[in-house]
Design an enzyme around this catalytic site. Structure first.
Site, PDB file in Angstrom:
ATOM      1  N   SER A 117      30.137  40.067  41.426  1.00 22.37           N
ATOM      2  CA  SER A 117      30.261  39.121  42.446  1.00 22.37           C
ATOM      3  C   SER A 117      28.677  38.467  42.470  1.00 22.37           C
ATOM      4  CB  SER A 117      30.740  39.693  43.712  1.00 22.37           C
ATOM      5  OG  SER A 117      30.343  38.904  44.876  1.00 22.37           O
ATOM      6  N   TYR A 141      31.005  46.420  50.240  1.00 20.18           N
ATOM      7  CA  TYR A 141      31.617  45.765  49.232  1.00 20.18           C
ATOM      8  C   TYR A 141      30.635  45.345  48.150  1.00 20.18           C
ATOM      9  CZ  TYR A 141      33.629  42.099  46.817  1.00 20.18           C
ATOM     10  OH  TYR A 141      34.027  41.336  45.615  1.00 20.18           O
ATOM     11  N   LYS A 145      30.216  46.731  44.167  1.00 17.17           N
ATOM     12  CA  LYS A 145      30.149  45.625  43.075  1.00 17.17           C
ATOM     13  C   LYS A 145      28.883  46.128  42.042  1.00 17.17           C
ATOM     14  CE  LYS A 145      33.957  44.408  42.916  1.00 17.17           C
ATOM     15  NZ  LYS A 145      34.844  44.097  42.023  1.00 17.17           N
TER      16      LYS A 145
HETATM   17  N1  LIG Z   1      37.934  36.429  46.010  1.00 20.02           N
HETATM   18  C1  LIG Z   1      36.657  36.337  45.804  1.00 20.02           C
HETATM   19  O1  LIG Z   1      35.991  35.655  46.585  1.00 20.02           O
HETATM   20  C2  LIG Z   1      35.849  37.235  44.848  1.00 20.02           C
HETATM   21  C3  LIG Z   1      34.675  36.796  44.777  1.00 20.02           C
HETATM   22  C4  LIG Z   1      33.544  37.656  43.683  1.00 20.02           C
HETATM   23  C5  LIG Z   1      34.193  38.812  43.161  1.00 20.02           C
HETATM   24  N2  LIG Z   1      35.762  39.103  43.283  1.00 20.02           N
HETATM   25  C6  LIG Z   1      36.290  39.978  42.650  1.00 20.02           C
HETATM   26  O2  LIG Z   1      37.492  39.615  41.811  1.00 20.02           O
HETATM   27  C7  LIG Z   1      38.597  40.655  41.736  1.00 20.02           C
HETATM   28  C8  LIG Z   1      39.826  39.953  42.326  1.00 20.02           C
HETATM   29  O3  LIG Z   1      39.784  39.731  43.552  1.00 20.02           O
HETATM   30  P1  LIG Z   1      40.847  39.086  44.295  1.00 20.02           P
HETATM   31  O4  LIG Z   1      40.358  37.772  45.146  1.00 20.02           O
HETATM   32  O5  LIG Z   1      41.768  38.508  43.212  1.00 20.02           O
HETATM   33  O6  LIG Z   1      41.379  40.021  45.146  1.00 20.02           O
HETATM   34  P2  LIG Z   1      42.894  40.576  45.462  1.00 20.02           P
HETATM   35  O7  LIG Z   1      43.080  41.597  46.455  1.00 20.02           O
HETATM   36  O8  LIG Z   1      43.814  39.555  45.609  1.00 20.02           O
HETATM   37  O9  LIG Z   1      43.245  41.485  44.055  1.00 20.02           O
HETATM   38  C9  LIG Z   1      42.937  42.735  43.867  1.00 20.02           C
HETATM   39  C10 LIG Z   1      44.197  43.425  43.096  1.00 20.02           C
HETATM   40  O10 LIG Z   1      43.690  44.949  42.665  1.00 20.02           O
HETATM   41  C11 LIG Z   1      44.737  45.636  43.106  1.00 20.02           C
HETATM   42  N3  LIG Z   1      44.323  46.967  43.436  1.00 20.02           N
HETATM   43  C12 LIG Z   1      43.342  47.334  44.322  1.00 20.02           C
HETATM   44  N4  LIG Z   1      42.937  48.552  44.267  1.00 20.02           N
HETATM   45  C13 LIG Z   1      43.687  48.969  43.043  1.00 20.02           C
HETATM   46  C14 LIG Z   1      43.726  50.281  42.499  1.00 20.02           C
HETATM   47  N5  LIG Z   1      42.975  51.221  43.048  1.00 20.02           N
HETATM   48  N6  LIG Z   1      44.308  50.364  41.391  1.00 20.02           N
HETATM   49  C15 LIG Z   1      45.289  49.224  40.948  1.00 20.02           C
HETATM   50  N7  LIG Z   1      45.364  48.188  41.456  1.00 20.02           N
HETATM   51  C16 LIG Z   1      44.479  47.975  42.677  1.00 20.02           C
HETATM   52  C17 LIG Z   1      45.417  44.932  44.526  1.00 20.02           C
HETATM   53  O11 LIG Z   1      46.898  45.180  44.468  1.00 20.02           O
HETATM   54  C18 LIG Z   1      45.207  43.510  44.190  1.00 20.02           C
HETATM   55  O12 LIG Z   1      46.543  43.053  43.443  1.00 20.02           O
HETATM   56  C19 LIG Z   1      37.719  41.909  42.651  1.00 20.02           C
HETATM   57  O13 LIG Z   1      37.110  42.778  41.868  1.00 20.02           O
HETATM   58  C20 LIG Z   1      36.785  41.317  43.626  1.00 20.02           C
HETATM   59  O14 LIG Z   1      35.923  42.034  44.065  1.00 20.02           O
HETATM   60  C21 LIG Z   1      36.336  38.392  44.265  1.00 20.02           C
END
Ligand SMILES: NC(=O)c1ccc[n+]([C@@H]2O[C@H](COP(=O)([O-])OP(=O)(O)OC[C@H]3O[C@@H](n4cnc5c(N)ncnc54)[C@H](O)[C@@H]3O)[C@@H](O)[C@H]2O)c1
Length: 352
Positions: A117, A141, A145
């Site tokens: 991130s 958070y 990361k």
């Molecule tokens: N959405 C944003 O703005 C953003 C920005 C930067 C980075 N990210 C990163 O991108 C990735 C995806 O984000 P997103 O927005 O799709 O989030 P999201 O919550 O929609 O997706 C995360 C998924 O991981 C699953 N999960 C969580 N813990 C788990 C575990 N221990 N074992 C198996 N599955 C597990 C959840 O059920 C979910 O489906 C994350 O790593 C997040 O940190 C997101």
């Protein structure tokens, strides 16, 4: 290519699964469904479970010995929750990822693409960051990361001396918005805490007004500046990172970069948009008027930054193609079908 996708039921993971399939690849999803909906795994190879479950991972790789890479999205992602429950975030995101990486190493897996991130960067005076810019993650958070990046880098470095060296690309996402233009998936939480979610809640009458949090930042109009990337562009960046994985490291080496086994790459548009500019653009596409109020800064927020995207272009041959306006159009189109799509959990999905 067949790839393991942890968190493939989530917003970005599921969108990336669609982009992978469009590109002729086969995702194998591992997701606990702690937040992602089962509907997004429909029709895909899916294992429900935790990324830290080594026995389950071994079964997945036994059943799919042709998996060539892991795209690691699984994480807890709500910043305010991470402030209230830091232990949960360090346990799930950091310790859980360590368990995953150690199993991947034990299985001889060589390629990892990790969802990092841009929230790990310090907000600089010129509001633009490259991969060597100073880091300053402000929340548990964001720290989870960065810690995962550091851990992954150390594990990759040490593995270079083994029979099965592992390398990793950390994609540092800026601010993902929008939905798959083909509406296969999108934001699934009714009122997500990110800016577009909050604007959408006002447009749909679930919130009375939108508050701009901070109007005295050192930006062109005083409101925070972000680099909003269409989630479909972000999904395509993963396909580019997968297909160009080995050549990205070769290009990095020929540039004289010291990163031989761990390569962070910014994924943004390179264009900064202020909160006020985004709100104005949203008002232009929203069918209903939006009431906007100026408010105070939120604790832990910064002026923000946009991406220097040079690395993504030269190492991955990837650049964002879609605009913030297109992301908003996709978000509105997705909102119209979201409830129906989420109730569409297809029992023919190959859930294990
Ligand atoms: N959405 C944003 O703005 C953003 C920005 C930067 C980075 N990210 C990163 O991108 C990735 C995806 O984000 P997103 O927005 O799709 O989030 P999201 O919550 O929609 O997706 C995360 C998924 O991981 C699953 N999960 C969580 N813990 C788990 C575990 N221990 N074992 C198996 N599955 C597990 C959840 O059920 C979910 O489906 C994350 O790593 C997040 O940190 C997101």
């Amino acid at each position: 290519m067949k790839v393991l996708v942890t968190g493939g039921a989530g917003f970005i993971g599921s969108t990336t699964c669609s982009a992978l399939e469009d590109g002729g690849h086969t995702p194998v999803i591992l997701d606990s469904l702690v937040s992602g909906p089962a509907a997004f795994t429909s029709g895909r190879i899916f294992y429900q479970g935790d990324m830290a479950d080594a026995a389950l991972l071994r079964r997945i790789f036994d059943e799919h010995p042709d998996i060539e890479a892991t795209l690691h999205f699984a994480a807890r992602i709500v910043v305010s929750e991470s402030v209230a429950r830091p232990g949960l975030y360090y346990r799930e995101n950091v310790v859980g990822s360590l368990a995953l990486f150690e199993t991947l190493l034990a299985l001889g897996q060589r390629r990892v693409i990790f969802s990092s991130s841009a929230s790990i960067y310090e907000s600089p005076a010129d509001l633009r960051v490259n991969e060597r810019s100073p880091l300053r993650p402000l929340s548990p958070y964001a720290r989870s990361k960065r810690m995962t990046e550091e851990m992954l880098e150390d594990l990759c470095t040490a593995s270079q001396a083994t029979q099965t060296p592992m390398r990793a690309i950390a994609l540092r996402y800026f601010n993902p918005v929008g939905a798959d233009p083909a509406l296969r998936s999108g934001p699934y939480v009714p009122d997500p805490t990110h800016i577009l979610g909050r604007l959408m809640a006002v447009a749909q009458g679930r919130a009375e007004h939108f508050e701009i949090t901070g109007t005295d930042y050192a930006t062109r109009d005083g409101t925070g500046l972000r680099d909003y990337i269409h989630v479909w562009d972000l999904a395509l960046a993963h396909v580019a990172a997968l297909e160009g994985f080995d050549s990205a490291f070769a290009r990095s080496a020929s540039d004289g970069n010291p990163e031989v086994s761990f390569l962070p790459i910014n994924v943004g548009t390179g264009n900064g948009v202020t909160v006020r500019e985004l709100v104005t653009a949203f008002q232009q596409v929203s069918p209903t008027p939006i009431t906007v109020r100026d408010g105070a800064r939120r604790a832990g927020d910064s002026a923000g930054a946009c991406a220097d995207t040079g690395r993504a272009q030269s190492y991955l041959g990837w650049a964002a193609q879609l605009s913030a306006a297109q992301a908003m159009e996709a978000a509105f189109a997705w909102e119209a079908v979201r409830d129906q799509k989420l109730s569409d959990a297809d029992s023919s999905g190959r859930t294990r």
